[in-house]
Design an enzyme around this catalytic site. Structure first.
Site, PDB file in Angstrom:
ATOM      1  N   HIS A 131      32.651  36.816  44.581  1.00  0.00           N
ATOM      2  CA  HIS A 131      32.317  35.973  45.724  1.00  0.00           C
ATOM      3  C   HIS A 131      33.253  34.769  45.709  1.00  0.00           C
ATOM      4  CE1 HIS A 131      29.914  33.108  48.108  1.00  0.00           C
ATOM      5  NE2 HIS A 131      29.198  34.134  48.544  1.00  0.00           N
ATOM      6  N   ASP A 208      28.252  34.935  37.176  1.00  0.00           N
ATOM      7  CA  ASP A 208      27.553  34.674  38.434  1.00  0.00           C
ATOM      8  C   ASP A 208      26.384  35.648  38.520  1.00  0.00           C
ATOM      9  OD1 ASP A 208      26.620  34.612  41.033  1.00  0.00           O
ATOM     10  OD2 ASP A 208      28.587  34.817  41.980  1.00  0.00           O
ATOM     11  N   GLN A 211      23.170  37.858  42.265  1.00  0.00           N
ATOM     12  CA  GLN A 211      22.650  39.137  42.741  1.00  0.00           C
ATOM     13  C   GLN A 211      21.926  39.909  41.648  1.00  0.00           C
ATOM     14  OE1 GLN A 211      22.685  39.942  45.873  1.00  0.00           O
ATOM     15  NE2 GLN A 211      24.049  38.338  46.597  1.00  0.00           N
ATOM     16  N   LYS A 234      17.714  33.556  46.742  1.00  0.00           N
ATOM     17  CA  LYS A 234      17.806  35.020  46.685  1.00  0.00           C
ATOM     18  C   LYS A 234      16.668  35.626  45.863  1.00  0.00           C
ATOM     19  CE  LYS A 234      22.856  34.821  47.066  1.00  0.00           C
ATOM     20  NZ  LYS A 234      22.970  35.135  48.485  1.00  0.00           N
ATOM     21  N   CYS A 372      32.010  36.767  52.091  1.00  0.00           N
ATOM     22  CA  CYS A 372      32.601  35.788  51.169  1.00  0.00           C
ATOM     23  C   CYS A 372      33.335  36.505  50.037  1.00  0.00           C
ATOM     24  CB  CYS A 372      31.543  34.853  50.613  1.00  0.00           C
ATOM     25  SG  CYS A 372      30.811  33.768  51.847  1.00  0.00           S
TER      26      CYS A 372
END
Length: 414
Positions: A131, A208, A211, A234, A372
């Protein structure tokens, strides 16, 4: 992927779970809403909405600045959310910096850890699937320090080329930044193995987890990274919430990123004594109600069980992949070995934005665009894709309605 289910755990009533989400009851353009954009933001259960409402109705005060009852209640609720999140991630609460989300968390690492350390001749490794929030901060640091950026590529299935990644881990590399789960392809990266290889070489790792945290059990201690970033919205929590986990030795050594109230012990005109981590990095009034809501979201997810959530979403993914693969002219991007419940696709003869707009008229909410992830779109040679992303509150019937809507749109475009 078929996940083991603990036979001692009661089966989750997913229809009852779905009823906890008020927005899923509404209609769009006269059609029942089919919300397939959870990789963008997760919907919020009543428990989260009520927690935020209750805070503002009964407990609203600033944190760590008052001895009156409301101030104490607000502080306890805010710090309680930190504790819940720490247990959810299997980390210590004093290693968890609460912030607005993954973007802020990664920038905190970039400016407070990387910028003071990197120099000309050093290198940072990122992956093709990142991202922009895990690319642009490192570009800015590289420009200011003279460091260079290296890119780990993918194979044809959308998996990281692990041999190629290891080959990039040369002595000048000081930092490796990668996604736990790709927001476009759903690729689940073997972060534990990758972080172990990086650590052998003295390379710091930033993961990261945007997700990953909403969709699978997490044990950051077992992953072995140096930094892990998450985003609360999220995870069915409020927007403007998230966290950075960092090893204690890094937090101790890192200078503050933003100055102001709360991140200090004493301020004089001849110098300031900063607070201990993690408060050293939490200047100003935080999103208190948001974190109270995130604490409620963590409670909600934990009650369902992350193993049950992952199993549910894998079943939805399998159903969607099979049904979409039968649509003539539909191309799915990425079929990695291990995949989260995300499907990026295009339909022959339809631009991604046009397809998403027409699906919206059928009540189906998906994402279209570059997500993104411009470098990943360039890799596939397309300007944009459509993306359907599933969550535990979705149903097999919604997937059928989504695929039926694709067939209808194809007939309209023919």
């Amino acid at each position: 992927m078929n996940l083991p289910v603990d036979p001692s755990m009661p089966a989750v009533d997913w229809a009852r779970v779905r009823a906890d989400f008020p927005v899923l009851e509404r209609e769009v353009h006269g059609k029942p809403l089919v919300y397939l954009d959870s990789a963008n933001t997760g919907q919020k259960p009543v428990a989260v909405i009520e927690a935020v409402d209750d805070f503002y109705r009964r407990h609203n005060a600033n944190v760590s600045r008052a001895v009156h009852a409301l101030g104490t209640e607000a502080t306890e609720a805010y710090e309680g959310a930190r504790g819940k999140l720490a247990r959810f991630l299997n980390v210590h609460a004093d290693e968890l910096v609460l912030c607005s989300g993954t973007t802020f968390a990664i920038n905190l690492v970039a400016y407070s850890w990387a910028l003071p350390r990197l120099k000309a001749g050093d290198a940072i490794v990122v992956t093709r699937m990142e991202h922009h929030a895990n690319i642009v901060p490192w570009q800015l640091v590289a420009q200011r320090t003279g460091a260079t950026l290296k890119v780990a590529e993918l194979d044809a299935n959308g998996d990281l080329d692990l041999d190629g990644l290891r080959a990039l881990m040369t002595p000048e590399v000081k930092l490796l930044a990668l996604a736990h789960v790709s927001n476009v392809l759903g690729t689940v990266n073997p972060v534990r193995e990758i972080c172990r290889e990086a650590r052998k070489r003295g390379i710091a790792t930033v993961v990261d987890g945007s997700q990953a945290a909403p969709h699978r059990p997490l044990d950051i201690a077992a992953i072995g990274c140096d930094f892990y970033a998450i985003t609360g919205h999220k995870m069915s929590g409020p927007t403007g919430t998230g966290a950075l986990w960092a090893r204690r030795e890094h937090l101790e050594a890192m200078p503050p990123f933003i100055g102001g109230g709360e991140m200090i012990k004493e301020v004089r005109f001849d110098g300031t004594v900063f607070n201990d981590p993690p408060h050293k990095f939490e200047a100003g009034t935080p999103n208190i109600a948001g974190f109270v809501g995130l604490g409620a979201a963590v409670d909600y997810l934990s009650t369902l069980g992350m193993e049950a959530i992952e199993t549910r979403e894998q079943a939805l993914l399998a159903h969607a992949t099979e049904a979409m693969s039968a649509v003539e002219g539909l191309h799915i991007f990425g079929r990695p070995r291990e995949k989260a419940a995300v499907v990026s696709f295009l339909v022959e003869g339809a631009h991604a934005h046009d397809l998403a707009t027409l699906l919206d008229l059928e009540g189906v909410a998906i994402r279209s665009g570059h997500h993104c992830a411009h470098p990943l779109m360039q890799h596939f040679g397309v300007p944009a894709t459509c993306r359907a992303s599933f969550a535990y509150y979705n149903t097999h019937e919604e997937i059928d309605a989504f695929v039926a809507a694709i067939h209808k749109v194809r007939r309209l475009l023919a």
